[in-house]
Write an enzyme that holds these catalytic residues in place. Structure first.
Site, PDB file in Angstrom:
ATOM      1  N   HIS A 120     -11.352  -4.833   3.551  1.00 14.31           N
ATOM      2  CA  HIS A 120     -10.306  -5.578   2.835  1.00 14.31           C
ATOM      3  C   HIS A 120     -10.598  -7.081   2.718  1.00 14.31           C
ATOM      4  O   HIS A 120      -9.709  -7.921   2.839  1.00 14.31           O
ATOM      5  CB  HIS A 120      -8.955  -5.347   3.504  1.00 14.31           C
ATOM      6  CG  HIS A 120      -8.505  -3.917   3.474  1.00 14.31           C
ATOM      7  ND1 HIS A 120      -8.817  -3.054   2.432  1.00 14.31           N
ATOM      8  CD2 HIS A 120      -7.777  -3.167   4.352  1.00 14.31           C
ATOM      9  CE1 HIS A 120      -8.296  -1.865   2.667  1.00 14.31           C
ATOM     10  NE2 HIS A 120      -7.674  -1.892   3.818  1.00 14.31           N
TER      11      HIS A 120
ATOM     12  N   HIS B 137      -1.701  -2.161  -0.762  1.00 12.90           N
ATOM     13  CA  HIS B 137      -1.671  -1.328   0.448  1.00 12.90           C
ATOM     14  C   HIS B 137      -0.237  -1.060   0.904  1.00 12.90           C
ATOM     15  O   HIS B 137       0.141  -1.361   2.033  1.00 12.90           O
ATOM     16  CB  HIS B 137      -2.478  -2.003   1.562  1.00 12.90           C
ATOM     17  CG  HIS B 137      -3.087  -1.046   2.535  1.00 12.90           C
ATOM     18  ND1 HIS B 137      -2.355  -0.413   3.520  1.00 12.90           N
ATOM     19  CD2 HIS B 137      -4.371  -0.616   2.683  1.00 12.90           C
ATOM     20  CE1 HIS B 137      -3.150   0.347   4.235  1.00 12.90           C
ATOM     21  NE2 HIS B 137      -4.383   0.260   3.742  1.00 12.90           N
TER      22      HIS B 137
ATOM     23  N   GLU C 292      -3.798   4.170  -2.775  1.00  9.88           N
ATOM     24  CA  GLU C 292      -4.478   2.891  -2.993  1.00  9.88           C
ATOM     25  C   GLU C 292      -5.450   2.998  -4.174  1.00  9.88           C
ATOM     26  O   GLU C 292      -6.622   3.333  -4.002  1.00  9.88           O
ATOM     27  CB  GLU C 292      -5.226   2.481  -1.726  1.00  9.88           C
ATOM     28  CG  GLU C 292      -4.372   2.509  -0.470  1.00  9.88           C
ATOM     29  CD  GLU C 292      -5.193   2.552   0.809  1.00  9.88           C
ATOM     30  OE1 GLU C 292      -6.400   2.195   0.766  1.00  9.88           O
ATOM     31  OE2 GLU C 292      -4.646   2.953   1.855  1.00  9.88           O
TER      32      GLU C 292
END
Length: 312
Positions: free
Chosen positions: A67, A143, A278
């Site tokens: 991420h 998310h 996602e």
């Protein structure tokens, strides 16, 4: 941070898992709710090669980057560019300018993210990014942990799920697509082409890192803005359709929630207490030339659109 929608009896409920305070979000290792980038999901060994040069990104998931690094887009301060709080379609637009070398990524990047109530029960998320001076990989995801029964109400194993995905990308124990293969879901425990309870086969799949559950990369059928997933919770009567324009999606079933994660309003989140849908590019695409490229060239624009369409 929250989405409050009625159930079939008209009772409002918050269907998003999260935290009560800013400090809890800042120290959150579960990624409750943020937009992640510059490259969401994982980069193997925190390295990639682009235009003949090797780049090293900050490793914050064992040997790998996840991420965007330890100070990815979910940990920076965004600027509010525009805000319209009234009318039929209120919205807010955020802006962030990522500098050359941030978390190891090349080039400056301008990013906009707009959150809009495009209808009374549709949340639209529109993101775009422009590379200013160097080629760079770009891949965002939203998310959100969702539980249509209400956050903290128990597990999501009874939710029925349908995915517009006839193929998936096998991941290794580090949740990386090390084989580079894309295979059919037919005949596997990953087949959600028709509505199936999330918990029906969950005990038979590995979420990596010794965990049981879905942490699975799907290739979404079709192109352009299309329906990716449909979820329904029979007890509350709430439903969700997710539409998006990305080629892939990660299904995550909250395998890492372990009955010790404190959430909003004093709730404690149990394992499988939420699910994440996602949408994104292919995982670790920057290290897999056989996957569709996520490289953004100077002057070009990356666009990622999502519509969360709720019903009850």
């Amino acid at each position: 941070m929250s989405i409050a929608i009625p159930d079939s009896k008209g009772n409002l409920g918050d269907v998003v898992l999260g935290k009560d305070t800013l400090s809890e979000y800042f120290n959150d290792g579960c990624y409750f709710g943020p937009l992640t980038g510059r490259v969401a999901y994982r980069i193997a060994r925190g390295r990639f090669s682009l235009d003949g040069r090797v780049y090293h990104t900050y490793t914050n998931d064992g040997r790998n980057t996840i991420h965007g690094g330890h100070r990815g887009f979910s940990k920076v301060i965004w600027t509010v560019k525009e805000y319209v709080g009234g009318g039929h379609s209120p919205y807010i637009t955020f802006f962030y300018r990522s500098f050359d070398g941030e978390q190891g990524f090349p080039g400056e990047l301008e990013v906009y993210a707009t959150y809009q109530l495009s209808s009374p029960y549709t949340l639209s998320v529109r993101t775009n990014a422009t590379a200013l001076n160097k080629a760079t990989p770009v891949n965002f995801l939203q998310h959100l942990y969702l539980n249509l029964g209400g956050q903290g109400s128990g597990d999501v194993l009874g939710h029925t799920l349908q995915l517009s995905a006839s193929r998936y990308i096998p991941l290794d124990d580090e949740l990386l697509p090390s084989s580079g293969r894309v295979v059919p879901v037919a005949g596997t425990n990953y087949d959600f082409r028709t509505p199936v309870p999330i918990g029906a086969r969950i005990r038979h799949v590995s979420g990596g890192k010794g965990l049981v559950g879905y942490d699975t990369s799907y290739v979404i059928d079709g192109v352009g803005m299309r329906k990716v997933a449909a979820v329904r919770h029979s007890a509350s009567g709430r439903g969700l359709e997710l539409w998006a324009n990305q080629p892939a999606m990660q299904l995550y079933t909250g395998n890492g929630l372990n009955n010790t994660i404190k959430g909003k309003a004093g709730k404690v989140y149990e394992r499988y207490g939420g699910f994440c849908l996602e949408t994104q590019g292919y995982p670790d695409a920057v290290n897999h030339p056989e996957f569709p490229s996520q490289t953004l060239r100077p002057g070009h624009v990356y666009k990622h659109d999502m519509d969360y369409k709720f019903s009850f």
